[in-house]
Design a protein around this motif. Structure first.
Motif, PDB file in Angstrom:
ATOM      1  N   VAL A   1      10.232  14.181  11.977  1.00 35.55           N
ATOM      2  CA  VAL A   1       9.373  13.242  11.263  1.00 35.55           C
ATOM      3  C   VAL A   1       9.939  11.848  11.479  1.00 35.55           C
ATOM      4  CG1 VAL A   1       8.508  12.565   9.007  1.00 35.55           C
ATOM      5  CG2 VAL A   1       8.830  14.981   9.534  1.00 35.55           C
ATOM      6  N   ASN A   2       9.066  10.911  11.839  1.00 37.28           N
ATOM      7  CA  ASN A   2       9.503   9.557  12.115  1.00 37.28           C
ATOM      8  C   ASN A   2       8.365   8.589  11.835  1.00 37.28           C
ATOM      9  OD1 ASN A   2      10.499   7.170  13.283  1.00 37.28           O
ATOM     10  ND2 ASN A   2      11.617   8.319  14.836  1.00 37.28           N
ATOM     11  N   LYS A   3       8.678   7.445  11.294  1.00 35.68           N
ATOM     12  CA  LYS A   3       7.667   6.429  11.035  1.00 35.68           C
ATOM     13  C   LYS A   3       7.273   5.695  12.310  1.00 35.68           C
ATOM     14  CE  LYS A   3       7.901   4.082   7.109  1.00 35.68           C
ATOM     15  NZ  LYS A   3       8.438   3.177   6.079  1.00 35.68           N
ATOM     16  N   ASN A   4       8.131   5.680  13.286  1.00 39.49           N
ATOM     17  CA  ASN A   4       7.891   4.958  14.522  1.00 39.49           C
ATOM     18  C   ASN A   4       7.462   5.919  15.621  1.00 39.49           C
ATOM     19  OD1 ASN A   4       8.747   2.510  13.318  1.00 39.49           O
ATOM     20  ND2 ASN A   4      10.852   3.199  13.523  1.00 39.49           N
ATOM     21  N   SER A   5       7.532   5.453  16.837  1.00 37.96           N
ATOM     22  CA  SER A   5       7.108   6.260  17.978  1.00 37.96           C
ATOM     23  C   SER A   5       8.176   7.282  18.364  1.00 37.96           C
ATOM     24  CB  SER A   5       6.815   5.351  19.161  1.00 37.96           C
ATOM     25  OG  SER A   5       6.400   6.102  20.265  1.00 37.96           O
TER      26      SER A   5
ATOM     27  N   LYS B   1       5.665  13.307  22.298  1.00 42.74           N
ATOM     28  CA  LYS B   1       5.172  13.985  21.095  1.00 42.74           C
ATOM     29  C   LYS B   1       4.114  15.023  21.450  1.00 42.74           C
ATOM     30  CE  LYS B   1       2.840   9.677  20.360  1.00 42.74           C
ATOM     31  NZ  LYS B   1       3.494   8.443  19.998  1.00 42.74           N
TER      32      LYS B   1
ATOM     33  N   LYS C   1      -0.786  12.639  10.304  1.00 42.45           N
ATOM     34  CA  LYS C   1      -0.905  11.416   9.518  1.00 42.45           C
ATOM     35  C   LYS C   1      -1.151  11.777   8.058  1.00 42.45           C
ATOM     36  CE  LYS C   1      -2.748   8.804  13.379  1.00 42.45           C
ATOM     37  NZ  LYS C   1      -3.868   8.021  13.894  1.00 42.45           N
ATOM     38  N   THR C   2      -0.366  11.155   7.195  1.00 47.01           N
ATOM     39  CA  THR C   2      -0.510  11.377   5.760  1.00 47.01           C
ATOM     40  C   THR C   2       0.124  10.205   5.028  1.00 47.01           C
ATOM     41  OG1 THR C   2      -0.331  13.049   4.026  1.00 47.01           O
ATOM     42  CG2 THR C   2       1.613  12.712   5.408  1.00 47.01           C
ATOM     43  N   THR C   3      -0.033  10.150   3.739  1.00 41.33           N
ATOM     44  CA  THR C   3       0.576   9.093   2.937  1.00 41.33           C
ATOM     45  C   THR C   3       1.872   9.598   2.322  1.00 41.33           C
ATOM     46  OG1 THR C   3      -0.552   9.755   0.917  1.00 41.33           O
ATOM     47  CG2 THR C   3      -1.711   8.183   2.342  1.00 41.33           C
ATOM     48  N   LYS C   4       2.655   8.687   1.790  1.00 43.89           N
ATOM     49  CA  LYS C   4       3.892   9.079   1.109  1.00 43.89           C
ATOM     50  C   LYS C   4       3.565   9.978  -0.082  1.00 43.89           C
ATOM     51  CE  LYS C   4       6.556   4.981   2.288  1.00 43.89           C
ATOM     52  NZ  LYS C   4       7.241   3.787   1.776  1.00 43.89           N
TER      53      LYS C   4
ATOM     54  N   GLY D   1       2.781  13.410   1.088  1.00 51.10           N
ATOM     55  CA  GLY D   1       4.011  14.039   1.534  1.00 51.10           C
ATOM     56  C   GLY D   1       4.828  14.583   0.369  1.00 51.10           C
TER      57      GLY D   1
ATOM     58  N   SER E   1      -4.894  14.246   4.771  1.00 48.66           N
ATOM     59  CA  SER E   1      -3.942  14.277   5.877  1.00 48.66           C
ATOM     60  C   SER E   1      -4.706  14.711   7.115  1.00 48.66           C
ATOM     61  CB  SER E   1      -2.809  15.269   5.596  1.00 48.66           C
ATOM     62  OG  SER E   1      -2.086  14.890   4.452  1.00 48.66           O
TER      63      SER E   1
END
Length: 69
Positions: free
Chosen positions: A7-11, A15, A20-23, A26, A45
């Motif tokens: 899991v990563n916020k960046n690239s 992959k 895609k989901t919100t905090k 999650g 999501s």
């Protein structure tokens, strides 16, 4: 990679799937594993397939993809 989901916020290079989901979603998923399916069914999501289904199968992710798509 090698059957482990990162899991990563960046690239992330190479992959297979983008989830895609919100905090908030999650947190709900971590608290209640049964909520994961609900979040995807209700459109809170989403999952985007990048790799082919053959690659997902070979890496052991195809069943995970099928559950959420």
């Amino acid at each position: 990679k090698k059957g482990i989901i990162y899991v990563n916020k960046n690239s992330i290079e190479n992959k297979d799937v983008i989830i895609k989901t919100t905090k908030a979603e999650g947190v709900k998923m971590l608290r209640d594993k049964n909520y994961i399916t609900t979040s995807f069914k209700e459109g809170k999501s989403s999952l985007e397939l990048i790799a082919g289904k053959t690659d997902l199968f070979l890496k052991g992710y195809l069943e995970l993809y099928k559950q959420f798509s």
